[in-house]
Design an enzyme around this catalytic site. Structure first.
Site, PDB file in Angstrom:
ATOM      1  N   GLU A  93     -25.868 -17.853  16.145  1.00 39.15           N
ATOM      2  CA  GLU A  93     -24.422 -18.056  15.979  1.00 39.15           C
ATOM      3  C   GLU A  93     -23.943 -18.107  14.543  1.00 39.15           C
ATOM      4  OE1 GLU A  93     -21.619 -18.087  16.845  1.00 39.15           O
ATOM      5  OE2 GLU A  93     -20.769 -19.765  17.778  1.00 39.15           O
ATOM      6  N   ASP A  97     -19.893 -26.271  13.997  1.00 42.23           N
ATOM      7  CA  ASP A  97     -18.815 -27.262  13.641  1.00 42.23           C
ATOM      8  C   ASP A  97     -18.938 -28.502  14.308  1.00 42.23           C
ATOM      9  OD1 ASP A  97     -16.453 -27.931  12.207  1.00 42.23           O
ATOM     10  OD2 ASP A  97     -15.122 -26.871  13.452  1.00 42.23           O
ATOM     11  N   PHE A 146     -12.572 -24.067   5.524  1.00 44.66           N
ATOM     12  CA  PHE A 146     -12.570 -23.004   6.410  1.00 44.66           C
ATOM     13  C   PHE A 146     -12.939 -21.745   5.884  1.00 44.66           C
ATOM     14  CE2 PHE A 146     -10.773 -19.764   9.317  1.00 44.66           C
ATOM     15  CZ  PHE A 146     -11.148 -20.295  10.722  1.00 44.66           C
TER      16      PHE A 146
HETATM   17  P1  5GP Z   1     -17.833 -25.499  17.436  1.00 44.27           P
HETATM   18  O1  5GP Z   1     -17.863 -25.436  18.832  1.00 44.27           O
HETATM   19  O2  5GP Z   1     -19.185 -25.859  16.874  1.00 44.27           O
HETATM   20  O3  5GP Z   1     -16.694 -26.513  16.986  1.00 44.27           O
HETATM   21  O4  5GP Z   1     -17.481 -24.303  16.666  1.00 44.27           O
HETATM   22  C1  5GP Z   1     -17.819 -22.910  16.725  1.00 44.27           C
HETATM   23  C2  5GP Z   1     -16.829 -22.176  16.645  1.00 44.27           C
HETATM   24  O5  5GP Z   1     -15.695 -22.506  15.778  1.00 44.27           O
HETATM   25  C3  5GP Z   1     -17.390 -20.851  15.637  1.00 44.27           C
HETATM   26  O6  5GP Z   1     -18.084 -20.088  16.385  1.00 44.27           O
HETATM   27  C4  5GP Z   1     -16.200 -20.471  15.099  1.00 44.27           C
HETATM   28  O7  5GP Z   1     -15.717 -19.334  15.971  1.00 44.27           O
HETATM   29  C5  5GP Z   1     -15.287 -21.532  14.835  1.00 44.27           C
HETATM   30  N1  5GP Z   1     -15.313 -21.852  13.501  1.00 44.27           N
HETATM   31  C6  5GP Z   1     -15.665 -23.247  13.182  1.00 44.27           C
HETATM   32  N2  5GP Z   1     -15.523 -23.523  11.846  1.00 44.27           N
HETATM   33  C7  5GP Z   1     -15.155 -22.257  11.224  1.00 44.27           C
HETATM   34  C8  5GP Z   1     -14.909 -21.714   9.929  1.00 44.27           C
HETATM   35  O8  5GP Z   1     -14.799 -22.461   8.987  1.00 44.27           O
HETATM   36  N3  5GP Z   1     -14.543 -20.340   9.824  1.00 44.27           N
HETATM   37  C9  5GP Z   1     -14.262 -19.754  11.073  1.00 44.27           C
HETATM   38  N4  5GP Z   1     -14.027 -18.590  10.716  1.00 44.27           N
HETATM   39  N5  5GP Z   1     -14.425 -20.239  12.238  1.00 44.27           N
HETATM   40  C10 5GP Z   1     -14.805 -21.269  12.314  1.00 44.27           C
END
Ligand code: 5GP
Length: 169
Positions: A93, A97, A146
């Site tokens: 992946e 986050d 981000f």
């Molecule tokens: P989670 O479910 O762990 O919160 O987030 C996973 C998804 O959130 C990642 O696959 C991505 O699509 C998005 N995401 C989280 N932080 C970032 C970031 O800093 N940049 C980008 N482009 N996507 C992020």
């Protein structure tokens, strides 16, 4: 946009990760599962740096949230096409986050009874977790900013960047 990791730094780290993964999966039948779209650039580099053979598959997950954060309601819009029961699976992946996406996906795959199931993430924003989640292999730990590039997007833009950059809010 500020550059956080240059292509040269990324390349070196991907080689290091691939060395560790190659050692850990020596003699095994590795299936690498990428999560679309974000992981495709990292995964392409990672599997070519491995010194063991592997096969690949992909899943696509959607989380209907804001532009920069997942909502926690995750939907599989494309499942993998491989039977993983009794196999060795490495999920790749782009970033973890809140942990919601990967914990959902890993729970789903675990029910299919793979022999081993591990996760490799390119980036880890550890302080942002809403659910406990630890990846087995992590490229870089980053602060709560981000980032885009190297497969990561903002509104579908910037995936093509060779460096990882920070978007200023
Ligand atoms: P989670 O479910 O762990 O919160 O987030 C996973 C998804 O959130 C990642 O696959 C991505 O699509 C998005 N995401 C989280 N932080 C970032 C970031 O800093 N940049 C980008 N482009 N996507 C992020």
């Amino acid at each position: 946009m500020e550059v956080l990791f240059t292509k040269a730094v990324i390349d070196r780290r991907v080689e290091e990760l691939a060395d560790v993964i190659s050692r850990d999966y020596q003699g095994q039948d590795l299936i690498v599962v990428g999560i679309l779209k974000g992981a495709f650039v990292f995964m392409a580099d990672l599997i070519r740096a491995l010194r063991i053979p592997c096969t690949v598959d992909f899943a696509r997950l959607a989380s209907y949230g804001s532009q920069t954060e997942s909502s926690g309601k995750i939907v599989v819009t494309k499942d993998i096409e491989t039977t993983i029961k009794g196999r060795d699976i490495l999920v790749v992946e782009d970033i973890v986050d809140t942990g919601l996406t990967l914990s959902f996906f890993i729970d789903m795959l675990r029910k299919r009874e793979p022999r081993t199931l591990r996760v490799c993430v390119f980036l880890d924003k550890r302080e942002r977790r809403k659910v406990p989640f630890e990846a087995d292999y992590v490229g870089f730990h980053i602060e709560d900013r981000f980032v885009v590039g190297y497969g990561l997007d903002f509104n579908e833009k910037f995936r093509f960047l060779r460096d990882v950059c920070v978007i200023e809010e």
